[in-house]
Design a protein around this motif. Structure first.
Motif, short mmCIF file in Angstrom:
data_model
loop_
_atom_site.label_atom_id
_atom_site.label_comp_id
_atom_site.label_asym_id
_atom_site.label_seq_id
_atom_site.Cartn_x
_atom_site.Cartn_y
_atom_site.Cartn_z
N LEU A 75 -0.96 0.63 -1.63
CA LEU A 75 -1.47 -0.56 -0.93
C LEU A 75 -1.72 -0.26 0.54
CD1 LEU A 75 -2.07 -3.60 -0.84
CD2 LEU A 75 0.37 -3.98 -0.45
N TRP A 113 -8.00 -4.26 -0.81
CA TRP A 113 -6.71 -4.65 -1.38
C TRP A 113 -6.56 -3.99 -2.75
CZ3 TRP A 113 -2.81 -7.40 0.88
CH2 TRP A 113 -1.76 -7.81 0.05
N THR A 158 -3.61 -1.24 -5.08
CA THR A 158 -2.36 -0.51 -5.09
C THR A 158 -2.49 0.87 -5.74
OG1 THR A 158 -1.73 -1.57 -7.18
CG2 THR A 158 -0.97 -2.61 -5.13
#
Length: 527
Positions: free
Chosen positions: A28, A38, A40
């Protein structure tokens, strides 16, 4: 043992979740900083072209945040995690503050996500260890039982991060437990087993860096060259360790607070990233290219030089991040460079020997280096070659350096740490072998404590220490109450003297061959 093992099962499950969350948090931060999105997913900061100012100043910003977290949160987040875990075991009664379990992974994610050339394993060792320690502190357990759970959490986090259960257990034995006993070994294995299963559900079961080994056949000449690869890896390990602590010494001389040091270390990282962007971040993609033989010569040289320098120098600043992943990359780059001139075996073979060698030399854990490499790559057939290179590097490092990158930091804090395990000589002698016969008239003041003739000196030493006395009456092993001997504190030195004699006293046990008469009446020749 069974009670602690039951708790270790819980710790193992929590350790796998912690490893999963840490990897996602690193992804992230990396995505936000370098790609402004955005996500991860794990990404490499240098995989795409980045503005020069971002490469240069992102690590500086990360260092500033880490310095603030360390000063106003917990100083325990500084460093790469393993020395802190070892110190907690040695001097802290295996107690870790709950806030460290939160601050350490967050600080590591910021450090790595902003370009720091570190790994996730050191932080997860500290985080997993903190989980085990916190659970133990909530229960009524002894310091040794807390240690077992702390190390169980640390090993569980390692196993879940790299899908390497055997290496995680070996790491616990070689670096953290300071003993080989069922009471600690069984809980660690239980936690690692649960963490490995949990990793399968969360991150998959495939090898982290799969290496094709079809047709792997290591000739005798190549096996011999593994000694050379190990020696070169040992030299690099010595140089990198020396750089880390020279950098630490240099930072300690700066005329301002240590809170600012990670930002300076970040500047070193940023400058290095301008020369070789692929050296930034955790670098799993680069390790994969090195181990599968797909790395270009320019990448190999760039990683070998830049990664070694920025990792060594920035780690000395006290920032947060692990050592294993950088060592994997540096060792893999060294082996890949050697593979440019050494005989071809299979793609990535020499990179694997270099990785095992540098891990064995830097960490002073040769078996962990071998097993880690095999579990990361699933190249099981390369085991003997890896053992040769890792052990060679370990031997050279032990001969040249007094302490490793882990134990030097602990020694600088005023602690003594040995990495050599041997049987306690007090355990090899019985009381009846060293005692004095019971005096005919009896001693002037009969001892308050008694031991048996078949007690080991170790058992007797514990009893003397527990009762704070320096002598004990010796009773026969058949259960009689009549003293047959007297044991004094000085008798315990007999075992130590025997151990010292066996280590240092050299003697010839077989006679020399008789002289051979020379022909023609000349003087005999002694062979």
């Amino acid at each position: 043992m069974l009670l602690v093992t039951g708790f270790a099962l819980v710790v193992g499950g929590l350790g796998s979740v912690a490893a999963f969350l840490l990897l996602k948090l690193i992804g992230l931060v990396s995505n936000l900083v370098f790609f402004q999105r955005w996500s991860t997913g794990m990404v490499a900061p240098g995989a795409a072209h980045q503005p020069w100012w971002l490469v240069l100043f992102a690590p500086v910003a990360g260092g500033l945040v880490i310095g603030l977290m360390a000063r106003y949160g917990s100083e325990k987040i500084r460093g790469h995690g393993m020395p802190e875990a070892i110190e907690a075991i040695l001097t802290g009664g295996s107690k870790v503050a709950p806030r460290v379990a939160v601050l350490k992974p967050v600080s590591a994610a910021i450090s790595i996500g902003t370009g720091g050339p570190f790994g996730a394993e050191g932080p997860i060792i500290m985080t997993g260890g903190a989980i085990g320690s916190i659970l133990a502190q909530l229960l009524r357990l002894s310091a040794d039982e807390r240690k077992a759970l702390l190390v169980s959490g640390a090993a569980a986090g390692m196993a879940a991060t790299f899908n390497s259960p055997l290496a995680a257990v070996l790491l616990a034995v070689e670096l953290l437990l300071f003993e080989w006993r069922p009471r600690s070994f069984v809980p660690v294995v239980a936690a690692v087993a649960v963490a490995t299963v949990g990793r399968g559900y969360l991150l998959g079961t495939a090898a982290v860096f799969p290496v094709p080994t079809a047709g792997l056949h290591v000739s005798t000449a190549a096996q011999a060259l593994c000694v050379v690869a190990g020696a070169v890896g040992g030299l690099l390990a010595v140089a990198a360790t020396w750089l880390v602590y020279r950098a630490e010494d240099a930072f300690a001389k700066l005329p301002f607070h240590w809170m600012w040091w990670p930002a300076i270390g970040g500047l070193v990282i940023g400058v290095g990233g301008l020369f070789e962007p692929r050296a930034l971040g955790v670098g799993y993609d680069v390790i994969d290219q090195l181990l599968t033989g797909r790395a270009t010569t320019s990448l190999i040289i760039g990683i070998l030089v830049v990664k070694t320098l920025i990792w060594s120098l920035s780690l000395g600043s006290g920032t947060s991040g692990g050592v294993l992943a950088p060592v994997f990359m540096i060792g893999g780059a060294l082996g890949a460079a050697e593979g440019l001139v050494l005989p071809q075996v299979v793609p990535g073979f020499w990179a694997m020997t270099g990785l095992a060698a540098v891990v064995g030399g830097v960490m002073r854990s040769p078996l962990t280096g071998v097993v880690f490499t095999m579990e990361l790559t699933h190249a099981w057939g390369a085991g003997p070659s890896l053992l040769i290179s890792s052990t060679t590097a370990y031997a050279l490092s032990a001969l040249v350096l007094k302490r490793s990158v882990l134990t030097e930091k602990i020694a600088r804090r005023g602690l003594h740490l040995t990495r050599e395990y041997s049987t306690d000589p007090l355990e090899t002698f019985f009381v009846e072998e060293v005692m004095d016969p019971w005096p005919a008239a009896g001693p002037d003041e009969p001892p308050r404590l008694s031991v048996r003739t078949d007690d080991t000196l170790r058992q007797a030493a514990y009893l003397l220490a527990e009762h704070r006395v320096t002598e004990a009456a010796v009773l026969a092993h058949d259960g009689g109450d009549r003293p047959v001997g007297l044991l004094r504190l000085t008798h315990l030195l007999h075992a130590r003297l025997h151990d010292l004699t066996e280590e240092h006293h050299r003697q010839r046990l077989l006679p020399r061959p008789a002289p051979v008469p020379a022909p023609g009446g000349r003087q005999p020749v002694r062979l």
